[in-house]
Design a protein around this motif. Structure first.
Motif, PDB file in Angstrom:
ATOM      1  N   ALA A 141       3.083  10.293   6.019  1.00 29.10           N
ATOM      2  CA  ALA A 141       3.328  11.532   5.283  1.00 29.10           C
ATOM      3  C   ALA A 141       2.134  11.907   4.429  1.00 29.10           C
ATOM      4  CB  ALA A 141       4.573  11.373   4.405  1.00 29.10           C
ATOM      5  N   ARG A 142       1.829  13.188   4.375  1.00 33.18           N
ATOM      6  CA  ARG A 142       0.689  13.673   3.592  1.00 33.18           C
ATOM      7  C   ARG A 142       0.940  13.535   2.095  1.00 33.18           C
ATOM      8  NH1 ARG A 142       1.941  14.755   8.879  1.00 33.18           N
ATOM      9  NH2 ARG A 142       0.401  16.049   9.921  1.00 33.18           N
ATOM     10  N   GLU A 143       2.218  13.329   1.711  1.00 33.15           N
ATOM     11  CA  GLU A 143       2.546  13.219   0.292  1.00 33.15           C
ATOM     12  C   GLU A 143       2.361  11.809  -0.264  1.00 33.15           C
ATOM     13  OE1 GLU A 143       4.255  16.789   1.971  1.00 33.15           O
ATOM     14  OE2 GLU A 143       4.407  14.690   2.596  1.00 33.15           O
ATOM     15  N   LEU A 144       2.057  10.843   0.585  1.00 32.06           N
ATOM     16  CA  LEU A 144       1.823   9.482   0.112  1.00 32.06           C
ATOM     17  C   LEU A 144       0.478   9.396  -0.598  1.00 32.06           C
ATOM     18  CD1 LEU A 144       2.964   7.391   3.214  1.00 32.06           C
ATOM     19  CD2 LEU A 144       4.214   7.741   1.081  1.00 32.06           C
ATOM     20  N   ASN A 145       0.393   8.524  -1.611  1.00 34.09           N
ATOM     21  CA  ASN A 145      -0.895   8.335  -2.260  1.00 34.09           C
ATOM     22  C   ASN A 145      -1.630   7.152  -1.633  1.00 34.09           C
ATOM     23  OD1 ASN A 145      -0.018   5.919  -3.543  1.00 34.09           O
ATOM     24  ND2 ASN A 145       0.777   7.073  -5.296  1.00 34.09           N
ATOM     25  N   MET A 146      -2.848   6.921  -2.089  1.00 34.78           N
ATOM     26  CA  MET A 146      -3.699   5.906  -1.473  1.00 34.78           C
ATOM     27  C   MET A 146      -3.059   4.517  -1.514  1.00 34.78           C
ATOM     28  SD  MET A 146      -6.601   5.391   0.113  1.00 34.78           S
ATOM     29  CE  MET A 146      -7.926   6.542  -0.296  1.00 34.78           C
ATOM     30  N   ASP A 147      -2.520   4.131  -2.658  1.00 41.27           N
ATOM     31  CA  ASP A 147      -1.901   2.806  -2.772  1.00 41.27           C
ATOM     32  C   ASP A 147      -0.732   2.655  -1.818  1.00 41.27           C
ATOM     33  OD1 ASP A 147      -3.694   2.002  -4.686  1.00 41.27           O
ATOM     34  OD2 ASP A 147      -2.387   2.469  -6.388  1.00 41.27           O
ATOM     35  N   GLU A 148       0.094   3.697  -1.723  1.00 42.85           N
ATOM     36  CA  GLU A 148       1.250   3.625  -0.833  1.00 42.85           C
ATOM     37  C   GLU A 148       0.819   3.456   0.624  1.00 42.85           C
ATOM     38  OE1 GLU A 148       4.661   6.269  -3.055  1.00 42.85           O
ATOM     39  OE2 GLU A 148       2.898   7.309  -2.298  1.00 42.85           O
ATOM     40  N   MET A 149      -0.236   4.159   0.997  1.00 40.78           N
ATOM     41  CA  MET A 149      -0.718   4.057   2.373  1.00 40.78           C
ATOM     42  C   MET A 149      -1.305   2.683   2.663  1.00 40.78           C
ATOM     43  SD  MET A 149      -2.541   7.716   3.131  1.00 40.78           S
ATOM     44  CE  MET A 149      -1.648   9.263   3.036  1.00 40.78           C
ATOM     45  N   THR A 150      -2.225   2.235   1.806  1.00 43.84           N
ATOM     46  CA  THR A 150      -2.918   0.978   2.084  1.00 43.84           C
ATOM     47  C   THR A 150      -1.971  -0.222   1.990  1.00 43.84           C
ATOM     48  OG1 THR A 150      -3.648   0.866  -0.227  1.00 43.84           O
ATOM     49  CG2 THR A 150      -5.147   1.866   1.362  1.00 43.84           C
ATOM     50  N   GLU A 151      -0.965  -0.134   1.131  1.00 43.64           N
ATOM     51  CA  GLU A 151      -0.005  -1.222   1.022  1.00 43.64           C
ATOM     52  C   GLU A 151       0.965  -1.246   2.201  1.00 43.64           C
ATOM     53  OE1 GLU A 151       1.795  -0.512  -2.736  1.00 43.64           O
ATOM     54  OE2 GLU A 151       0.026  -1.123  -3.887  1.00 43.64           O
ATOM     55  N   MET A 152       1.162  -0.076   2.845  1.00 45.09           N
ATOM     56  CA  MET A 152       2.095   0.014   3.957  1.00 45.09           C
ATOM     57  C   MET A 152       1.499  -0.519   5.261  1.00 45.09           C
ATOM     58  SD  MET A 152       4.031   3.343   5.605  1.00 45.09           S
ATOM     59  CE  MET A 152       4.330   4.042   4.000  1.00 45.09           C
ATOM     60  N   VAL A 153       0.210  -0.290   5.468  1.00 46.13           N
ATOM     61  CA  VAL A 153      -0.413  -0.605   6.760  1.00 46.13           C
ATOM     62  C   VAL A 153      -0.185  -2.044   7.213  1.00 46.13           C
ATOM     63  CG1 VAL A 153      -2.609  -0.767   7.989  1.00 46.13           C
ATOM     64  CG2 VAL A 153      -2.109   1.249   6.597  1.00 46.13           C
ATOM     65  N   PRO A 154      -0.365  -3.056   6.352  1.00 44.44           N
ATOM     66  CA  PRO A 154      -0.160  -4.428   6.817  1.00 44.44           C
ATOM     67  C   PRO A 154       1.283  -4.741   7.218  1.00 44.44           C
ATOM     68  CG  PRO A 154      -1.405  -4.393   4.762  1.00 44.44           C
ATOM     69  CD  PRO A 154      -0.851  -3.026   4.963  1.00 44.44           C
ATOM     70  N   LEU A 155       2.217  -3.915   6.770  1.00 45.59           N
ATOM     71  CA  LEU A 155       3.628  -4.147   7.052  1.00 45.59           C
ATOM     72  C   LEU A 155       4.109  -3.398   8.293  1.00 45.59           C
ATOM     73  CD1 LEU A 155       4.904  -3.824   3.373  1.00 45.59           C
ATOM     74  CD2 LEU A 155       4.416  -5.925   4.630  1.00 45.59           C
ATOM     75  N   LEU A 156       3.231  -2.613   8.883  1.00 45.61           N
ATOM     76  CA  LEU A 156       3.598  -1.815  10.043  1.00 45.61           C
ATOM     77  C   LEU A 156       3.489  -2.619  11.335  1.00 45.61           C
ATOM     78  CD1 LEU A 156       1.809   1.578   9.234  1.00 45.61           C
ATOM     79  CD2 LEU A 156       4.276   1.128   9.186  1.00 45.61           C
ATOM     80  N   GLU A 157       4.430  -2.377  12.230  1.00 44.14           N
ATOM     81  CA  GLU A 157       4.399  -2.967  13.568  1.00 44.14           C
ATOM     82  C   GLU A 157       3.816  -1.986  14.584  1.00 44.14           C
ATOM     83  OE1 GLU A 157       8.500  -3.868  14.165  1.00 44.14           O
ATOM     84  OE2 GLU A 157       8.585  -5.295  12.484  1.00 44.14           O
ATOM     85  N   VAL A 158       3.379  -0.832  14.082  1.00 46.08           N
ATOM     86  CA  VAL A 158       2.787   0.215  14.920  1.00 46.08           C
ATOM     87  C   VAL A 158       1.478   0.664  14.286  1.00 46.08           C
ATOM     88  CG1 VAL A 158       4.983   1.056  15.852  1.00 46.08           C
ATOM     89  CG2 VAL A 158       4.117   1.982  13.674  1.00 46.08           C
ATOM     90  N   GLU A 159       0.699   1.458  14.999  1.00 50.88           N
ATOM     91  CA  GLU A 159      -0.529   2.004  14.446  1.00 50.88           C
ATOM     92  C   GLU A 159      -0.222   3.019  13.345  1.00 50.88           C
ATOM     93  OE1 GLU A 159      -2.682   3.805  17.616  1.00 50.88           O
ATOM     94  OE2 GLU A 159      -3.339   1.888  18.479  1.00 50.88           O
ATOM     95  N   ALA A 160      -1.184   3.222  12.458  1.00 47.24           N
ATOM     96  CA  ALA A 160      -1.050   4.216  11.393  1.00 47.24           C
ATOM     97  C   ALA A 160      -2.077   5.321  11.580  1.00 47.24           C
ATOM     98  CB  ALA A 160      -1.245   3.566  10.029  1.00 47.24           C
ATOM     99  N   GLN A 161      -1.638   6.554  11.423  1.00 43.46           N
ATOM    100  CA  GLN A 161      -2.537   7.704  11.458  1.00 43.46           C
ATOM    101  C   GLN A 161      -2.451   8.436  10.132  1.00 43.46           C
ATOM    102  OE1 GLN A 161      -2.501  10.369  14.979  1.00 43.46           O
ATOM    103  NE2 GLN A 161      -2.261  12.061  13.542  1.00 43.46           N
ATOM    104  N   VAL A 162      -3.606   8.820   9.598  1.00 39.10           N
ATOM    105  CA  VAL A 162      -3.668   9.499   8.307  1.00 39.10           C
ATOM    106  C   VAL A 162      -4.500  10.765   8.441  1.00 39.10           C
ATOM    107  CG1 VAL A 162      -4.508   9.346   5.926  1.00 39.10           C
ATOM    108  CG2 VAL A 162      -3.422   7.365   6.994  1.00 39.10           C
ATOM    109  N   GLN A 163      -4.008  11.873   7.887  1.00 36.69           N
ATOM    110  CA  GLN A 163      -4.824  13.080   7.839  1.00 36.69           C
ATOM    111  C   GLN A 163      -5.840  12.933   6.724  1.00 36.69           C
ATOM    112  OE1 GLN A 163      -2.849  16.929   7.658  1.00 36.69           O
ATOM    113  NE2 GLN A 163      -4.656  17.872   6.727  1.00 36.69           N
ATOM    114  N   VAL A 164      -7.119  13.125   7.054  1.00 37.71           N
ATOM    115  CA  VAL A 164      -8.181  12.927   6.068  1.00 37.71           C
ATOM    116  C   VAL A 164      -8.920  14.214   5.707  1.00 37.71           C
ATOM    117  CG1 VAL A 164      -8.551  10.507   6.646  1.00 37.71           C
ATOM    118  CG2 VAL A 164      -9.804  12.274   7.911  1.00 37.71           C
ATOM    119  N   HIS A 165      -8.678  15.286   6.461  1.00 34.51           N
ATOM    120  CA  HIS A 165      -9.389  16.529   6.157  1.00 34.51           C
ATOM    121  C   HIS A 165      -8.579  17.730   6.664  1.00 34.51           C
ATOM    122  CE1 HIS A 165     -13.317  18.267   4.889  1.00 34.51           C
ATOM    123  NE2 HIS A 165     -12.819  19.318   5.536  1.00 34.51           N
TER     124      HIS A 165
END
Length: 310
Positions: A141-165
């Motif tokens: 989600a675009r509403e997540l902040n940096m900490d929420e994203m980076t803390e979530m990635v190691p817990l994912l069983e799938v790839e993560a995609q982030v909008q950066v621009h």
């Protein structure tokens, strides 16, 4: 060894698709307006096949956006479309509706499934649920902040995609709100289009220095952000966290602008992957982007550094 993240860009036409691939995009997101939501442009099956051919020749991938709100009528047309894009070699689809997932499994089982539920993809448990159903990637989600994203990635069983621009959607309605407004004002559409090419925007009385692009298509009314996300300065944080795909949203942007953005992010990714320890963001990387940036639209971190209150 550092895994090289994918650089994904949206394309509005065959010409832009070729330009973005030449600029360094690893993957393109295209689609059919019937099934996709807020696509940069509409691609027929013939155009889709042409994009797949040029992308695969470069070792790149093509994804189709099927994130629209599926009506019963669309469900009748969906299987034939999914089968057709599978046959021309589309590598994966973005979806939000489970009907798309089940259709892809039946009609094109070789295609990857990227779960994109807009603002509801906010936790690893739900993302992993869809992973167990067959999804291979979650669009955070675009509403997540940096900490929420980076803390979530190691817990994912799938790839993560982030909008950066690029811009983000802040409001959607199936209703034709602009058309209704024009009619109420006694000038129904003024004989012109209310789509992306019209260049309409909203201005709030309290924030008259900000313009919010608005347009209508067969999916309804879309209101977009008044600023553009740009996380290039801290892209290394997302790369260090292991995010697998970075998206450049090129909606309502010129091809020249999107090419400049792709080239800039391509440089940053390649330098980081080559030597993470020596990597350092350089302010002059942004010169080409800022030269083409709409002066009425600021580049910002979006929600990346905003504290979330739940």
């Amino acid at each position: 060894m550092i895994n090289k993240p994918e650089l994904l860009a949206t394309a509005a036409s065959l010409e832009e698709a070729a330009a973005l691939l030449d600029a360094g995009a690893d993957a393109l997101l295209i689609g059919d307006d019937r099934f996709g939501m807020r696509l940069a442009g509409h691609f027929s099956l013939e155009d889709t096949a042409a994009v797949v051919e040029m992308a695969h020749a470069r070792g790149c991938k093509v994804y189709a956006g099927l994130g629209g709100l599926m009506s019963n009528l669309l469900l009748e047309e969906l299987p034939a479309y999914v089968k057709a894009i599978g046959e021309v070699g589309v590598d994966g689809v973005e979806f939000g509706d489970p009907a798309v997932l089940t259709t892809v499994k039946k009609e094109a089982p070789g295609m990857n499934l990227h779960w994109n539920a807009e603002m509801t993809s906010t936790n690893y448990a739900t993302a992993n649920y869809w992973g167990r159903k067959g999804a291979t990637r979650v669009v955070l989600a675009r509403e997540l902040n940096m900490d929420e994203m980076t803390e979530m990635v190691p817990l994912l069983e799938v790839e993560a995609q982030v909008q950066v621009h690029g811009m983000t959607n802040i409001y959607h309605s199936k209703r034709k709100l602009v058309e209704s407004y024009m009619s109420h004002q006694g000038r129904p559409s003024e004989g012109g289009s209310l789509g992306k090419e019209r260049g309409l925007f909203l201005i709030e009385a309290e924030r008259d220095d900000q313009k919010f692009p608005i347009y209508e298509d067969e999916n309804g009314t879309h209101i977009m952000s008044s600023e553009d996300i740009c996380i290039l300065e801290d892209l290394h944080i997302l790369m260090a966290a292991g995010v697998q795909s970075f998206k450049i949203e090129g909606l309502l942007k010129s091809t020249a602008y999107n090419v400049a953005v792709v080239k800039t992010y391509r440089k940053a990714i390649d330098l980081y992957v080559a030597d993470p320890e020596a990597y350092s963001f350089q302010e002059d990387w942004m010169e080409a982007v800022r030269t083409l940036q709409d002066p009425e639209r600021e580049l910002s971190f979006g929600f990346f550094y905003k504290e979330q209150v739940y």
